[in-house]
Design a protein around this motif. Structure first.
Motif, mmCIF file in Angstrom:
data_model
loop_
_atom_site.group_PDB
_atom_site.id
_atom_site.type_symbol
_atom_site.label_atom_id
_atom_site.label_comp_id
_atom_site.label_asym_id
_atom_site.label_seq_id
_atom_site.Cartn_x
_atom_site.Cartn_y
_atom_site.Cartn_z
ATOM 1 N N ALA A 81 0.830 -1.212 0.000
ATOM 2 C CA ALA A 81 0.000 0.000 0.000
ATOM 3 C C ALA A 81 0.855 1.248 0.000
ATOM 4 O O ALA A 81 0.565 2.221 -0.716
ATOM 5 C CB ALA A 81 -0.916 -0.009 1.220
ATOM 6 N N SER A 147 -3.717 0.864 -4.634
ATOM 7 C CA SER A 147 -3.066 1.930 -3.883
ATOM 8 C C SER A 147 -2.510 3.025 -4.793
ATOM 9 O O SER A 147 -2.404 4.189 -4.380
ATOM 10 C CB SER A 147 -1.941 1.344 -3.016
ATOM 11 N N THR A 161 -10.836 -0.742 -2.324
ATOM 12 C CA THR A 161 -9.980 -1.632 -1.536
ATOM 13 C C THR A 161 -10.797 -2.753 -0.903
ATOM 14 O O THR A 161 -10.379 -3.914 -0.885
ATOM 15 C CB THR A 161 -9.252 -0.843 -0.432
ATOM 16 N N VAL A 187 -1.843 4.182 2.543
ATOM 17 C CA VAL A 187 -1.803 4.795 1.205
ATOM 18 C C VAL A 187 -1.845 6.310 1.310
ATOM 19 O O VAL A 187 -0.995 7.031 0.737
ATOM 20 C CB VAL A 187 -2.986 4.309 0.334
#
Length: 253
Positions: A81, A147, A161, A187
Motif C-alpha cells: 500500500a 493503492s 480496496t 496509502v
C-alpha cells in the motif's frame, strides 16, 4: 485565502467527515469546495490528500481490535500500500495541470460509480475464521494497483480496496473492513508525506479541514444508527454526478 474560504472548506470537511462515517464519498464534497476557493484542481487534490490523514488515522485506531487478527497480513499489505501510494503521488506530480484538469471529471464519475455499486462490491460475510496465511504476490499486486489510484486521486479508495480484499481473502467482514481502513490510512499517509514537499499544499486550508473532518467523523459515528446511510449515499451520488458533469463541461469546452 479569505476567512470565507476557510469557512467553506471547514463546513465541507465537517460534512465530508460525517458522510464518510455514515456512507462514504466524502471527497466528492471536500474536493470541489477547495477548488471553489480558487485553488487549481491539482493543488486541491494534493491539499485534500494531506487534510484526510487525521480522519484515516481515527478510523484505523477505532478498529484496532479487529486488526489484531490481521497481524499475519498487515505488514506486507502495508508495504504494498505504501509503495502504491508513493507511485500514485509520483504520477500525480508528473501529470500536468492541463491533463489533470481533463482527467478530473472521469475520476469523479468513477468514484460516483463505485459509490453507487458499493453494496454489490462489498465482500460476502464469512461465518467462520479461516486458517491464517501470509499474503503472496497474488494478494500483494492487486493491493499495490489499488493503492496507486489512492495516491493519485483517492475518492472511492475505501470502496475499491474493500472490493479487492473481498476477492482476495475469506474472513469475517469486520476484520476485512478494519484491514481496508488500515490500508487506506497507509496509502493516504505515504502519499501525503511525499506531496507535502511538492509546494502545492494549501496548508491553512488543510489544517482547518483536518480538524473539521475529525469532528465530522466523530459526529457521523454517533449518528450512524439514526440516519439512513443508503439515502445519504444517494444524495452524495447525485451531488457527485452533477459535479462530475460540471467539470466535464469545463474541461472540454
Amino acid at each position: 485565502m479569505t476567512v470565507a474560504d476557510h469557512v467553506l472548506v471547514g463546513v465541507a470537511a465537517l460534512a465530508g467527515g460525517g458522510v464518510n462515517a455514515l456512507a462514504g464519498g466524502g471527497t466528492l464534497i471536500t474536493f470541489p469546495a477547495i477548488v471553489a476557493t480558487g485553488v487549481s484542481v491539482k493543488a486541491a487534490n494534493i491539499t485534500n490528500t494531506v487534510a484526510l490523514c487525521p480522519g484515516y488515522f481515527g478510523g484505523t485506531y477505532a478498529q484496532r481490535k479487529d486488526l489484531e487478527a490481521q497481524r499475519h497480513r498487515l505488514p506486507l499489505f502495508a508495504v504494498a500500500a505504501g509503495l502504491g501510494g508513493l507511485t500514485g503521488s509520483l504520477l500525480l506530480l508528473a501529470t500536468s495541470d492541463a491533463v489533470f484538469k481533463k482527467l478530473i471529471p472521469f475520476l469523479i464519475l468513477a468514484a460516483v460509480t463505485l459509490l453507487f455499486f458499493q453494496d454489490r462490491l462489498k465482500p460476502k460475510t464469512a461465518t467462520t475464521v479461516h486458517e491464517a496465511h501470509r499474503p503472496g504476490l497474488r494478494e500483494l499486486v492487486p493491493i499495490y494497483a489499488v493503492s496507486i489510484y489512492g495516491g493519485y486521486f483517492g475518492a472511492g479508495l475505501g470502496i475499491m480496496t474493500l472490493a479487492v480484499l473481498g476477492l482476495l481473502i475469506d474472513d469475517l467482514f469486520t476484520r476485512v473492513n478494519a484491514l481496508k481502513q488500515a490500508i487506506s490510512f497507509v496509502v493516504n499517509t505515504c502519499a501525503a508525506i511525499f506531496l507535502s514537499f511538492s509546494g502545492k499544499v494549501q496548508w491553512s486550508l488543510a489544517a482547518v479541514m483536518a480538524v473539521a473532518a475529525l469532528i465530522g467523523g466523530s459526529l457521523g459515528g454517533h449518528l450512524a444508527g439514526r440516519l439512513p446511510p443508503k439515502k445519504l449515499r444517494l444524495v452524495v451520488i447525485c451531488f457527485g454526478f452533477v459535479i462530475g458533469v460540471v467539470y466535464m463541461v469545463r474541461a472540454f469546452r
